[in-house]
Design a protein around this motif. Structure first.
Motif, short mmCIF file in Angstrom:
data_model
loop_
_atom_site.label_atom_id
_atom_site.label_comp_id
_atom_site.label_asym_id
_atom_site.label_seq_id
_atom_site.Cartn_x
_atom_site.Cartn_y
_atom_site.Cartn_z
N GLU A 99 26.15 3.89 1.30
CA GLU A 99 26.14 4.88 0.22
C GLU A 99 24.72 5.19 -0.22
OE1 GLU A 99 27.79 5.41 -4.37
OE2 GLU A 99 28.43 3.72 -3.14
N SER A 100 23.87 4.16 -0.28
CA SER A 100 22.49 4.37 -0.72
C SER A 100 21.71 5.21 0.28
CB SER A 100 21.79 3.02 -0.92
OG SER A 100 21.66 2.32 0.31
N ALA A 101 22.12 5.18 1.54
CA ALA A 101 21.42 5.96 2.56
C ALA A 101 21.67 7.45 2.40
CB ALA A 101 21.86 5.50 3.95
N THR A 102 22.76 7.82 1.73
CA THR A 102 23.11 9.23 1.60
C THR A 102 22.75 9.80 0.23
OG1 THR A 102 25.35 8.67 0.85
CG2 THR A 102 25.01 8.95 3.23
N THR A 103 22.19 8.97 -0.63
CA THR A 103 21.81 9.44 -1.97
C THR A 103 20.31 9.23 -2.19
OG1 THR A 103 22.31 7.27 -2.93
CG2 THR A 103 24.07 8.90 -2.93
N THR A 104 19.73 10.10 -2.97
CA THR A 104 18.31 10.01 -3.30
C THR A 104 18.20 9.62 -4.77
OG1 THR A 104 17.75 11.72 -1.69
CG2 THR A 104 16.11 11.20 -3.36
N THR A 105 17.73 8.41 -5.02
CA THR A 105 17.63 7.90 -6.38
C THR A 105 16.20 7.49 -6.66
OG1 THR A 105 19.89 7.05 -6.23
CG2 THR A 105 18.51 6.21 -8.03
N ASP A 106 15.68 7.89 -7.80
CA ASP A 106 14.35 7.48 -8.22
C ASP A 106 14.36 5.97 -8.42
OD1 ASP A 106 11.91 7.05 -9.40
OD2 ASP A 106 12.38 8.10 -11.26
N PRO A 107 13.50 5.22 -7.69
CA PRO A 107 13.51 3.75 -7.80
C PRO A 107 13.28 3.26 -9.24
CG PRO A 107 12.19 4.44 -5.91
CD PRO A 107 12.51 5.67 -6.69
N VAL A 108 12.42 3.95 -9.97
CA VAL A 108 12.14 3.55 -11.35
C VAL A 108 13.39 3.72 -12.21
CG1 VAL A 108 10.75 3.99 -13.41
CG2 VAL A 108 9.70 4.11 -11.14
N ALA A 109 14.06 4.87 -12.05
CA ALA A 109 15.29 5.12 -12.81
C ALA A 109 16.37 4.12 -12.44
CB ALA A 109 15.78 6.55 -12.54
N GLY A 123 0.80 -1.22 0.00
CA GLY A 123 0.00 0.00 0.00
C GLY A 123 0.83 1.27 0.00
N GLU A 124 2.15 1.13 -0.13
CA GLU A 124 3.05 2.27 -0.14
C GLU A 124 3.61 2.49 -1.54
OE1 GLU A 124 5.29 2.18 4.10
OE2 GLU A 124 5.54 0.36 2.90
N SER A 125 4.19 3.66 -1.74
CA SER A 125 4.92 3.87 -2.99
C SER A 125 6.22 3.08 -2.91
CB SER A 125 5.23 5.36 -3.18
OG SER A 125 6.20 5.79 -2.23
N GLU A 126 6.86 2.91 -4.05
CA GLU A 126 8.11 2.17 -4.06
C GLU A 126 9.17 2.86 -3.21
OE1 GLU A 126 11.06 -0.02 -7.34
OE2 GLU A 126 9.49 1.36 -8.00
N ALA A 127 9.24 4.18 -3.30
CA ALA A 127 10.23 4.93 -2.51
C ALA A 127 9.94 4.78 -1.01
CB ALA A 127 10.21 6.41 -2.91
N GLU A 128 8.68 4.83 -0.63
CA GLU A 128 8.31 4.68 0.79
C GLU A 128 8.66 3.28 1.29
OE1 GLU A 128 4.46 7.72 0.88
OE2 GLU A 128 4.20 5.59 0.39
N PHE A 129 8.38 2.28 0.46
CA PHE A 129 8.66 0.90 0.86
C PHE A 129 10.16 0.69 1.06
CE2 PHE A 129 9.32 -3.64 0.04
CZ PHE A 129 8.38 -4.20 0.88
N ILE A 130 10.96 1.23 0.14
CA ILE A 130 12.42 1.09 0.25
C ILE A 130 12.93 1.79 1.50
CG2 ILE A 130 14.61 1.77 -0.82
CD1 ILE A 130 13.26 1.33 -3.54
N ALA A 131 12.40 2.99 1.77
CA ALA A 131 12.85 3.74 2.94
C ALA A 131 12.55 2.97 4.23
CB ALA A 131 12.16 5.10 2.98
N ARG A 132 11.42 2.29 4.26
CA ARG A 132 11.06 1.52 5.45
C ARG A 132 11.90 0.24 5.56
NH1 ARG A 132 6.86 -2.09 6.68
NH2 ARG A 132 5.93 -1.87 4.62
N LEU A 133 12.28 -0.31 4.43
CA LEU A 133 13.05 -1.55 4.40
C LEU A 133 14.53 -1.31 4.68
CD1 LEU A 133 13.14 -4.63 3.66
CD2 LEU A 133 13.50 -3.89 1.28
N MET A 134 15.03 -0.14 4.34
CA MET A 134 16.48 0.10 4.34
C MET A 134 17.15 -0.09 5.70
SD MET A 134 18.89 0.51 2.31
CE MET A 134 17.91 0.86 0.85
N PRO A 135 16.57 0.34 6.83
CA PRO A 135 17.25 0.10 8.12
C PRO A 135 17.50 -1.39 8.37
CG PRO A 135 15.55 1.75 8.39
CD PRO A 135 15.38 1.19 7.00
N ALA A 136 16.54 -2.23 8.05
CA ALA A 136 16.71 -3.67 8.25
C ALA A 136 17.77 -4.22 7.30
CB ALA A 136 15.38 -4.39 8.04
N ALA A 137 17.80 -3.68 6.07
CA ALA A 137 18.80 -4.13 5.09
C ALA A 137 20.20 -3.76 5.55
CB ALA A 137 18.50 -3.52 3.72
N ARG A 138 20.37 -2.55 6.07
CA ARG A 138 21.69 -2.13 6.54
C ARG A 138 22.14 -2.96 7.74
NH1 ARG A 138 19.80 3.16 5.17
NH2 ARG A 138 19.15 3.54 7.32
#
Length: 243
Positions: free
Chosen positions: A210-220, A180-195
């Protein structure tokens, strides 16, 4: 004298005659279009002949006059959406760009219909369908014109990569959609567990940091990853062509 046994029928919708409809409003084309709509909305698990019949206000007997089994229905659905895949003409000036365009069109179609890639190898003799045959013929013409002596090997290499990446990507996007989230929102919520999971693994930890300090469009980012892998495949094919 013992009578010779009849051979078992070939398990493919393309290997039997098309039956005459008993209801003018209910045709195989109508059935397949509605099945695709169900597949796109809810996935393979949600599709059944009973549910499809209910949506079409038709009994199972009427459906089975057009499509004998769910496997046959999947064959027809696969071939129908294959018509959406574009392959450039064989005389395209740059074979690499033409193949990349065809692979990109395949990926776009597979993401539009997330169930497609996962069933391509399971839907019976799906490659007998007219749209998939046309798709394969156009790819073969493209590679033959480019100078490949055995175009089937080049086709297999490109399609294996494209189908594999598309299957993984479609599964990821299905998971995101269910959240129910956007792709960017889902990644942001997942990232702490991934790190946290990557801690202690030097190369992975650095990548996630490195990914935590950069803002990248998930589609791109997905587009870039697909393009990179495809370039590697085309580089390899180019080397073989050069020989």
């Amino acid at each position: 004298m013992v009578a010779k046994a009849e051979p078992n029928p070939i398990p493919s919708v393309w290997a039997r005659e098309r039956r005459t409809p008993d209801q003018p409003a209910l045709s195989r084309d109508v059935i397949v279009r509605e099945a695709i709509a169900m597949l796109d909305a809810d996935g393979i698990e949600a599709l059944s002949m009973r549910k499809l019949g209910a949506r079409l206000n038709a009994g199972a007997t009427s459906l089975y006059r057009h499509v004998a089994t769910k496997d046959e229905l999947m064959e027809l659905a696969v071939d129908e959406v294959a018509a959406e895949i574009h392959v450039p003409d064989a005389d395209a000036p740059d074979w690499r760009a033409a193949v990349a365009e065809a692979a990109g069109s395949f990926r776009t179609t597979a993401l539009r219909h997330p169930w497609l890639s996962s069933v391509l190898g399971q839907a019976g003799l799906a490659y007998l369908g007219p749209n998939l045959m046309s798709f394969s013929e156009r790819l073969a013409a493209l590679f033959t014109t480019a100078g490949f002596p055995e175009p089937s090997g080049a086709i297999d290499a490109v399609l294996s990569y494209t189908i594999g990446m598309s299957t993984t990507e479609a599964a990821w996007l299905t998971t995101v959609a269910r959240s129910g989230e956007s792709e960017a929102e889902f990644i942001a919520r997942l990232m702490p567990a991934a790190r946290q999971a990557a801690a202690g693994h030097a190369h992975l930890a650095g990548s996630y940091a490195e990914s935590a300090t950069t803002t990248t469009d998930p589609v791109a980012l997905r587009d870039s990853k697909f393009a990179y892998g495809l370039e590697v495949v085309l580089d390899g094919l180019g080397l073989r062509l050069g020989r």
